[in-house]
Scaffold this motif. Structure first.
Motif, mmCIF file in Angstrom:
data_model
loop_
_atom_site.group_PDB
_atom_site.id
_atom_site.type_symbol
_atom_site.label_atom_id
_atom_site.label_comp_id
_atom_site.label_asym_id
_atom_site.label_seq_id
_atom_site.Cartn_x
_atom_site.Cartn_y
_atom_site.Cartn_z
ATOM 1 N N UNK A 282 17.802 -4.485 6.083
ATOM 2 C CA UNK A 282 17.010 -5.452 6.843
ATOM 3 C C UNK A 282 17.008 -5.032 8.315
ATOM 4 N N UNK A 283 15.839 -4.681 8.826
ATOM 5 C CA UNK A 283 15.722 -4.205 10.202
ATOM 6 C C UNK A 283 15.224 -5.285 11.160
ATOM 7 N N UNK A 284 15.272 -6.546 10.723
ATOM 8 C CA UNK A 284 15.015 -7.666 11.612
ATOM 9 C C UNK A 284 13.576 -7.818 12.037
ATOM 10 N N UNK A 285 13.394 -8.485 13.182
ATOM 11 C CA UNK A 285 12.058 -8.749 13.711
ATOM 12 C C UNK A 285 11.961 -8.308 15.154
ATOM 13 N N UNK A 286 11.247 -9.095 15.945
ATOM 14 C CA UNK A 286 11.082 -8.772 17.356
ATOM 15 C C UNK A 286 9.759 -8.117 17.684
ATOM 16 N N UNK B 42 15.517 -1.223 -0.557
ATOM 17 C CA UNK B 42 14.471 -2.209 -0.317
ATOM 18 C C UNK B 42 14.505 -2.559 1.173
ATOM 19 N N UNK B 43 13.352 -2.634 1.802
ATOM 20 C CA UNK B 43 13.294 -2.914 3.236
ATOM 21 C C UNK B 43 12.888 -4.366 3.475
ATOM 22 N N UNK B 44 13.653 -5.055 4.302
ATOM 23 C CA UNK B 44 13.313 -6.414 4.701
ATOM 24 C C UNK B 44 13.026 -6.435 6.199
ATOM 25 N N UNK B 45 12.061 -7.244 6.581
ATOM 26 C CA UNK B 45 11.811 -7.486 8.004
ATOM 27 C C UNK B 45 11.659 -8.984 8.222
ATOM 28 N N UNK B 46 11.705 -9.401 9.510
ATOM 29 C CA UNK B 46 11.751 -10.825 9.827
ATOM 30 C C UNK B 46 10.804 -11.198 10.972
ATOM 31 N N UNK B 47 9.499 -11.124 10.764
ATOM 32 C CA UNK B 47 8.581 -11.555 11.818
ATOM 33 C C UNK B 47 8.598 -13.062 11.998
ATOM 34 N N UNK B 48 8.635 -13.508 13.237
ATOM 35 C CA UNK B 48 8.564 -14.935 13.532
ATOM 36 C C UNK B 48 7.468 -15.167 14.538
ATOM 37 N N UNK C 286 13.641 -17.110 6.740
ATOM 38 C CA UNK C 286 14.923 -17.104 7.451
ATOM 39 C C UNK C 286 15.186 -18.476 8.044
ATOM 40 N N UNK C 287 16.400 -18.941 7.887
ATOM 41 C CA UNK C 287 16.827 -20.172 8.547
ATOM 42 C C UNK C 287 18.105 -19.873 9.317
ATOM 43 N N UNK C 288 18.370 -20.653 10.360
ATOM 44 C CA UNK C 288 19.570 -20.415 11.167
ATOM 45 C C UNK C 288 20.378 -21.685 11.400
ATOM 46 N N UNK D 102 0.826 -1.219 0.000
ATOM 47 C CA UNK D 102 0.000 0.000 0.000
ATOM 48 C C UNK D 102 0.853 1.259 0.000
ATOM 49 N N UNK D 103 2.009 1.195 0.664
ATOM 50 C CA UNK D 103 2.892 2.358 0.733
ATOM 51 C C UNK D 103 3.943 2.355 -0.375
ATOM 52 N N UNK D 104 3.772 1.429 -1.339
ATOM 53 C CA UNK D 104 4.608 1.377 -2.551
ATOM 54 C C UNK D 104 6.095 1.289 -2.229
ATOM 55 N N UNK D 105 6.441 0.381 -1.331
ATOM 56 C CA UNK D 105 7.840 0.175 -0.947
ATOM 57 C C UNK D 105 8.268 -1.235 -1.315
ATOM 58 N N UNK D 106 9.372 -1.350 -2.035
ATOM 59 C CA UNK D 106 9.915 -2.670 -2.334
ATOM 60 C C UNK D 106 10.368 -3.321 -1.035
ATOM 61 N N UNK D 107 9.970 -4.563 -0.838
ATOM 62 C CA UNK D 107 10.232 -5.183 0.467
ATOM 63 C C UNK D 107 10.220 -6.694 0.356
ATOM 64 N N UNK D 108 10.781 -7.326 1.372
ATOM 65 C CA UNK D 108 10.600 -8.753 1.600
ATOM 66 C C UNK D 108 10.213 -8.937 3.066
ATOM 67 N N UNK D 109 9.167 -9.701 3.281
ATOM 68 C CA UNK D 109 8.780 -10.108 4.631
ATOM 69 C C UNK D 109 9.198 -11.563 4.769
ATOM 70 N N UNK D 110 10.197 -11.800 5.609
ATOM 71 C CA UNK D 110 10.764 -13.142 5.746
ATOM 72 C C UNK D 110 10.342 -13.751 7.078
ATOM 73 N N UNK D 111 9.706 -14.897 7.023
ATOM 74 C CA UNK D 111 9.315 -15.590 8.250
ATOM 75 C C UNK D 111 10.552 -16.151 8.943
ATOM 76 N N UNK D 112 10.742 -15.784 10.210
ATOM 77 C CA UNK D 112 11.860 -16.293 11.005
ATOM 78 C C UNK D 112 11.489 -17.686 11.500
ATOM 79 N N UNK D 113 11.925 -18.704 10.787
ATOM 80 C CA UNK D 113 11.414 -20.056 11.009
ATOM 81 C C UNK D 113 11.863 -20.674 12.321
#
Length: 442
Positions: free
Chosen positions: A244-248, A286-292, A85-87, A54-65
């Motif tokens: 990438x500003x991570x999750x939390x 491009x902004x990436x975040x990592x919700x788990x 995301x894998x660790x 909606x805010x027209x920002x290139x992004x990836x939302x990566x699930x922190x598995x």
């Protein structure tokens, strides 16, 4: 009582999740049992993803598995168009087994082994989040041997730590993760990475904490990193494609928790990145975040059968269930708090305050202290809410207790996605003791 997602009380007076009666689930699959509300997971995923769109920002939302990894969960993540995301090698193996697109896999970790890095290169995953100089050199060498290029993010510690409502701003972050942004480590790492002919420095990564209920920490982190990126742009003519500003992002475990919606977290992050890059005359990355946890935490409910009880006069009453720290170690590990109801009669009048004990042979195996409940006995099913993150993923075989099964529920249907472990599973890797006479001849 606050119900999460599709949870409600049905016409039978039972707790229902995803249109499925939890009492019937307990009867069919036994207890303990993890139950996941698939619709809630989908809604949370879309809440993050749609805000970027909606805010027209290139992004990836990566699930922190690390929050919960299984083939079915990875399938669901793929259906929703998220990255992953894998660790560890095990989490990567699970993703590959689930036919997840490797180009959308990001590999984290502060001590990736040579074998794990080779595995990542073999499957040509999307990027590796490089955590330290040892890994940077090892990865460069492996790429050289294979004559293969790989995209990387450099993980930095921006000197900000955030948990719940608190954040700490320090000059130098004390963390086992990443290159420090203040003491020159990050500058040296960038120089080394840019000098490699095999490493494509796609961007910068940071993670400031967990169970965060405000946006202040994310805003501060973005500001500090972008200021550093401005200096790197002048010094090295480098500016990342990805930030990438991570999750939390926090969730509601109890009535005391008040997290923000996914859209609020994302909107504030976007606003700060746009503002800072504009002020400094830089391109918008491009902004990436990592919700788990924020995707699966509230979606999970654990069902237990009530067993024995013990009353200590003028102190407390204990009620024991058929699980405990073997399926949810968080209360014993760091005093995590939960809410619960009797799944078979959630609307009954509260008559006493009890403490829920697990069955493991540890005095610290307590799931919930001081829980208001109707009088409960061995005919009852206890439903503990918000166990979807770090429940199954941290489950263990202490006391050789088999790990519970996992069921996904959605639109009135239930699907078993992880089978209950058996006693045979527990001893499957055991080897008998070799007789001493045989050892001496070897």
């Amino acid at each position: 009582m606050y119900f999460h997602g599709t949870s409600k009380v049905n016409q039978k007076g039972h707790l229902e999740i995803g249109g499925v009666d939890t009492v019937e689930l307990a009867e069919k699959y036994g207890t303990p049992l993890y139950v996941y509300d698939v619709e809630l997971i989908r809604n949370r995923a879309r809440g993050f993803k749609n805000t970027f769109e909606k805010l027209a920002v290139n992004a990836q939302v990566a699930y922190a598995s690390k929050a919960f990894s299984s083939i079915a969960m990875i399938n669901l993540v793929n259906e929703e168009g998220l990255s992953l995301d894998v660790v560890s090698g095990g989490e990567l193996y699970t993703a590959i087994a689930a036919n997840f697109p490797p180009e959308r896999i990001h590999f984290h970790g502060n001590n990736k082994s040579k074998e794990e890095l080779e595995m990542a290169l073999h499957y040509q995953i999307g990027c590796i989040v490089v955590d330290n100089f040892y890994e940077l050199e090892l990865l460069d060498q492996l790429c050289k041997e294979r004559n293969q290029n790989i995209s990387i993010l450099l993980r930095v510690t921006p000197g900000i730590e955030a948990h719940t409502h608190d954040y700490i701003l320090t000059g130098q972050e004390d963390s086992k993760f990443g290159y420090d942004l203040q003491n020159g480590q990050a500058d040296i790492a960038l120089e080394k990475a840019l000098a490699s002919k095999y490493l494509d420095v796609l961007g910068i990564h940071c993670h400031i904490g967990s169970q965060i209920f405000e946006t202040t920490g994310f805003v501060l982190a973005a500001k500090k990193i972008i200021q550093k990126l401005a200096s790197w742009n002048k010094r090295y003519s480098y500016f990342p494609k990805v930030l990438n500003l991570g999750g939390g992002f926090g969730i509601r475990y109890t009535v005391d928790d008040a997290p923000l919606s996914p859209s609020v977290y994302v909107s504030e992050i976007i606003h700060e990145v746009r503002e800072q890059t504009s002020l400094l005359g830089l391109n918008m990355p491009e902004i990436w975040i990592e919700p788990g946890r924020s995707l699966v935490g509230e979606a999970g409910t654990t069902l237990y059968s009530v067993g024995s009880s013990k009353e200590v006069p003028n102190v407390r009453k204990y009620i024991a269930v058929d699980g405990g720290m073997s399926d949810n170690i968080r209360p014993a590990l760091y005093e995590a708090k939960y809410e619960a109801v009797l799944a078979n009669r959630p609307n009954d009048k509260v008559e006493e305050t009890v403490s829920i004990a697990g069955k493991c042979c540890e005095s610290g195996d307590m799931l919930i202290w001081d829980l208001p409940l109707p009088k409960a006995d061995c005919s009852d099913i206890l439903a503990v809410f918000c166990t979807g993150a770090y429940g199954y993923s941290m489950a263990n075989n202490y006391n050789r207790i088999p790990r519970p099964p996992v069921v996904f529920v959605e639109s009135g249907k239930a699907q078993l996605v992880i089978k209950r472990e058996t006693y045979e599973d527990i001893i499957r890797l055991d080897m008998p003791l070799i007789e001493r006479s045989v050892i001496e001849t070897l």
